[in-house]
Enzyme design. Structure first.
Site, PDB file in Angstrom:
ATOM      1  CE  LYS A  15      39.866  41.641  38.909  1.00 22.28           C
ATOM      2  NZ  LYS A  15      40.304  43.049  38.865  1.00 22.28           N
ATOM      3  CB  SER A  90      41.853  43.555  42.494  1.00 20.10           C
ATOM      4  OG  SER A  90      41.340  44.063  41.276  1.00 20.10           O
ATOM      5  CB  SER A 114      43.027  45.928  39.452  1.00 19.49           C
ATOM      6  OG  SER A 114      42.832  46.245  40.798  1.00 19.49           O
TER       7      SER A 114
HETATM    8  N1  GLN Z   1      43.986  48.584  44.482  1.00 20.36           N
HETATM    9  C1  GLN Z   1      43.004  49.543  44.088  1.00 20.36           C
HETATM   10  C2  GLN Z   1      41.788  49.394  44.949  1.00 20.36           C
HETATM   11  O1  GLN Z   1      41.836  48.595  45.817  1.00 20.36           O
HETATM   12  C3  GLN Z   1      42.650  49.349  42.644  1.00 20.36           C
HETATM   13  C4  GLN Z   1      41.729  48.227  42.403  1.00 20.36           C
HETATM   14  C5  GLN Z   1      41.353  48.047  40.975  1.00 20.36           C
HETATM   15  O2  GLN Z   1      41.956  48.632  40.068  1.00 20.36           O
HETATM   16  N2  GLN Z   1      40.306  47.303  40.773  1.00 20.36           N
HETATM   17  O3  GLN Z   1      40.804  50.050  44.800  1.00 20.36           O
END
Ligand code: GLN
Length: 415
Positions: A15, A90, A114
């Site tokens: 990532k 994400s 994410s």
């Molecule tokens: N979707 C969640 C957020 O937008 C989790 C994101 C993540 O785990 N980085 O904060």
């Protein structure tokens, strides 16, 4: 005559919020478009020492803020199982690259879901380890009390192999746990005979697409057939998880992202004529709308007069949720739930509706709030419909047990 390492020759993607010396790290943000990594993140060094080939950085939601892979400055990621649909987020590119067979494993980060949620939406396996199990040195911070690096791979065994390599104490990360790392693949085929698995009825009643509920109930039956005992449990506080998370995570994000001031890192506006304009223009030009929304929300929750009403209250709810989960583990060995409340929707469908978007992580957030590990395993093979996954949650440091239970479900669903 030299051991080439357990991941020798295996192509792996990262990532793009992890440092890899002398290469760009953008966090999918205009803010870091031209940023070059000054050193290599600990997790990446460990992968390379194990023989893995780092072949790519993957697209992501900007600064890991998003649930659909659509907030990247560089454009959305598509779901390889259906390119009209979101891949989840994400760690959108990491899950999509694995699902598409471009790499054999990828690393992501999981602050609220994410790793697990995009893995589920793309039909791959994803694990969020116990908070502190994997080093975060060299990984861009979002919400430091919850951020954790996790692994995505096509199978439970491959996911276990990757975690084996990256887990373990790092003196360079102050939150890193000093614990023995067990052999995660040993006993993987051991099954679930004699285990008690909790199925939280009240939690999966609310906000869940009926088709998904059926599949989760189906997974519970499969576990029962494999020898587990299913116990219906109640987790009444889970519905407050999303609200508590979005105060805690945005508050921490507003502090972590204060470092992007147009001077020390990243984009510096050429239009600025003085210091105040440097701060304001650089941040206005460098951050996308979702990141700005988070910074404003978090700053508000931390400001005097609102701190007690929002930030402190969210922390109290977080503690209650953790206590609720801990209590459940006095009765059951593991808890199962869906990975996400809906199937992957169409690109663009919810991007204008942040609240709907935030709800996607309702099943993954509790692991982050309480620090416990969670793993998601696909229930729908390619060609048989849109991906849906089951999530297993276990007590702190129960990764080995999670892999064994996950493998049992994987085996039950193999054709
Ligand atoms: N979707 C969640 C957020 O937008 C989790 C994101 C993540 O785990 N980085 O904060």
């Amino acid at each position: 005559g030299k051991d080439p390492g357990p991941l020798s020759g295996i192509p792996v993607a990262l990532k793009d919020n992890m440092l890899y010396k002398d290469t760009p790290m953008t966090c999918a943000s205009r803010m870091l478009e031209n940023y070059i990594s000054p050193y290599t993140a600990e997790v990446v060094s460990r992968l390379e020492e194990a023989g893995a080939l780092i072949v790519a950085k993957t697209n992501m939601d900007e600064f890991a803020m998003g649930s659909s892979g659509e907030t990247s400055y560089f454009g959305p990621t598509k779901n390889p199982r259906d390119p009209e649909r979101i891949p989840g987020g994400s760690s959108s590119g990491s899950a999509a690259a694995v699902a598409d067979g471009e790499v054999m494993a990828a690393l992501g980060t999981d602050t609220g879901g994410s790793v697990r949620q995009p893995a589920a939406m793309c039909g791959t396996v994803g694990i969020k380890p116990t908070y502190g199990l994997v080093s975060r040195r060299g990984v861009a911070a979002f919400a430091s009390s919850m951020d954790q690096v996790g692994a995505i791979a096509p199978s439970v065994e491959d996911t276990a192999l990757v975690l084996q390599v990256i887990a373990g104490h790092d003196p360079g990360d102050s939150t890193s746990l000093k614990v023995e790392i067990p052999d995660y693949t040993e006993g993987l085929e051991g099954g679930v005979e004699g285990l008690t698995v909790g199925l939280p009825g009240d939690w999966i009643e609310k906000g869940l697409e009926p088709g998904i509920r059926e599949k989760i109930e189906g997974a519970a039956v499969a576990l029962e057939e494999a020898g587990a005992r299913i116990e219906r449990i109640s987790l009444p506080l889970m519905e407050y998880g999303v609200a508590s998370y979005y105060i805690a995570a945005t508050a921490e994000a507003s502090a972590n992202l204060a470092r992007f001031d147009g001077i020390r890192y990243g984009l510096s506006s050429v239009k600025a004529g003085n210091l105040r304009e440097t701060y304001s223009f650089s941040r206005s030009e460098g951050f996308g709308p979702e990141v700005k929304r988070r910074i404003m929300l978090g700053t508000y929750a931390l400001s005097s007069g609102y701190y007690d009403a929002y930030y402190i209250k969210a922390q109290k709810v977080r503690a209650m949720i953790s206590a609720d989960i801990k209590k459940a583990f006095e009765k059951v060995d593991l808890i199962i739930s869906p990975a996400a409340p809906f199937e992957p929707f169409r690109l663009g469908e919810k991007i204008q509706d942040p609240l709907q978007m935030y709800l996607i992580d309702m099943y993954t957030i509790p692991c982050n709030l309480s620090g416990i590990p969670g793993i998601t395993v696909p229930l729908v093979p390619p060609g048989k419909g849109l991906p849906v996954s089951v999530q297993f949650m276990g007590p702190l440091l129960s990764e080995k047990l999670l892999f064994r239970a996950a493998r049992s479900i994987e085996r039950a669903y193999e054709e």
